[in-house]
Structure formats: C-alpha cells, structure tokens
Design an enzyme around this catalytic site. Sequence first.
Site, short mmCIF file in Angstrom:
data_model
loop_
_atom_site.label_atom_id
_atom_site.label_comp_id
_atom_site.label_asym_id
_atom_site.label_seq_id
_atom_site.Cartn_x
_atom_site.Cartn_y
_atom_site.Cartn_z
N ARG A 52 0.83 -1.21 0.00
CA ARG A 52 0.00 0.00 0.00
C ARG A 52 0.86 1.26 0.00
NH1 ARG A 52 -4.52 0.81 4.62
NH2 ARG A 52 -2.64 1.02 5.91
N LYS A 147 -3.06 6.95 0.96
CA LYS A 147 -2.93 7.14 2.41
C LYS A 147 -2.13 8.42 2.68
CE LYS A 147 -2.42 4.46 6.67
NZ LYS A 147 -3.82 4.59 7.07
#
Length: 282
Positions: A52, A147
């Site tokens: 991620r 993120k």
Amino acid sequence: MARIAYVNGSFVPLDEAKVSILDRGFLFADGIYEVTAVLDGKLIDTPRHMARLERSAREIGMRLAETPDRIEAIEQELIARNDLTEGVVYLQATRGMEDRDFLPSPDLAPTLVMFTQAKALVDSPVARTGIAVATVPDIRWGRRDIKSVMLLAQVLAKQEAQRKGAADAWLVTEDGLVTEGASSTAWIVTQDGTLVTRSKSHITLPGCTGDALADLIAEMGLTIDFRPFSVEEALAAKEAFNSAAGSLILPIVSIDGHPVGTGTPGPVTTRLRDLYIEHARR
C-alpha cells in the site's frame, strides 16, 4: 527508557527527532504514511502495508527513500531499540525539503521518518465493551485511496464525534451511505449473517487489516458483500465493527445514540477478532 525514532538514515532520541520547516509534508501535506501493528514484538501484515505504501507513492509520483525490505528492517530495528512488545510503528514519507514552491524539484531527496507507540491491542478495554460511533459528513478529497498525511477532515470528524459523546466517527456521503470510519474500515453483519463492507475504489482507503480479515472470513465460509451500506441499514444490522491496524477489530455497539443489535459486542465480531489475533500471532 527514552524512545528512539528514525529520521532520514539515523536512529535518534525521540525528543531530538526533527525535520525542516521547509519539508513539503509540513507545508503542503505532500506525503504519505503507514501504521503497522506490533504483537509479541513482531510486525503484522507487513507485506500488505508495504504494498500500500508503494502504491500511494506511485499515485502521487513520489519516490521512497528506501526499498520496502529496507523499511521493514528499520521498523524491526525500531521495535528492538524501543523494546516494543505491543503497539504500532508509524511511518511517514514526504517528497522532501526545499524552499516553498507548489512544484517540487525533480531530483528532490525524499524524507522518511518512523517512530513506535506502545499500545494495548489484544487486551483492550474498548474491545470488550464496544464503542459508540457518530455519523459525520464526509468532506474529504476525491482520492481517499491514497494514504495521505492530509488528515484535517478526519481530525474534525473525530472532534465532532467526541462532542456527540462517541468514541469515533463514521463518514457519510450526502446520499446517506457510509464510506468508512475516520481512521478505519467500516463493517456490518446483516440479520442473515452476511458481512458487508465497501469494495475498493477511490472513495475509501484499502485497509490492510480489512484485507487480511476478508481472507479469514472466506476461510470460515462466511459471505462478504462488497458494497455500500446506509446508516439506516447499519442501525438495522445484527452487528457492526471497525477494522484498523491501531485497534484490530473493534465492536460498535451504538450509532448516533441508537443501539446496534443487542447493544453489546456480537458473537461474529468477537469471533473475527479472536481469529485475527490468532492470524497476527502466526
């Protein structure tokens, strides 16, 4: 023992850890982050977190200061230096430091900082009692799958939830659909036992803990319906819970002051939490 942090290649006492006021993470929120759980002194779901992190970096066209393998080694060294048994490792990567300009230099050296936080994850009081959440309008930007360190909307959401007497916030769009928690993935268990959570898109952040949990749910033979759900559907559900690295699986017992199910942590949520902890320890 004084806490040790990592800043751009050096391990330093936390109170001496500093970055420049010209860092683009500070000036523009031009950066990304990860939070990885630690149980029994070991990192949990690291491959998912590193994947991620790399994806977030690609999506904003930023290079990382270190490779994923090197980042994992630094995190492990931080755990050892801080004698951390249970808690989290926080990582923040930014595009770097230079005089303020919206357009960064192409050869800018990226910033990488990390630190640990001790935290009770397994024997958590709120995991035993469950938490209340309040619904808050989702005012975030359109790329929630990245993120980003741009978390002001989440800060405001959690403050609003606190004012309403709740422990956390669920973010809701104008059409009444829940996107996710302010710092977690939102789930419900319907009356027929189906688990419901949103599918991956630009609307939500892909949760590493949620992805690991989905694999465990499949192994249990339970059904997951990857779709949006409304606040009204959540209030009519048998159970609700959040998943996140910093809290694992956390039961939700009320939404906007209304009880969910029996108003206590349900059996499915409790079982999934136990299974996830077993998975993490493996």
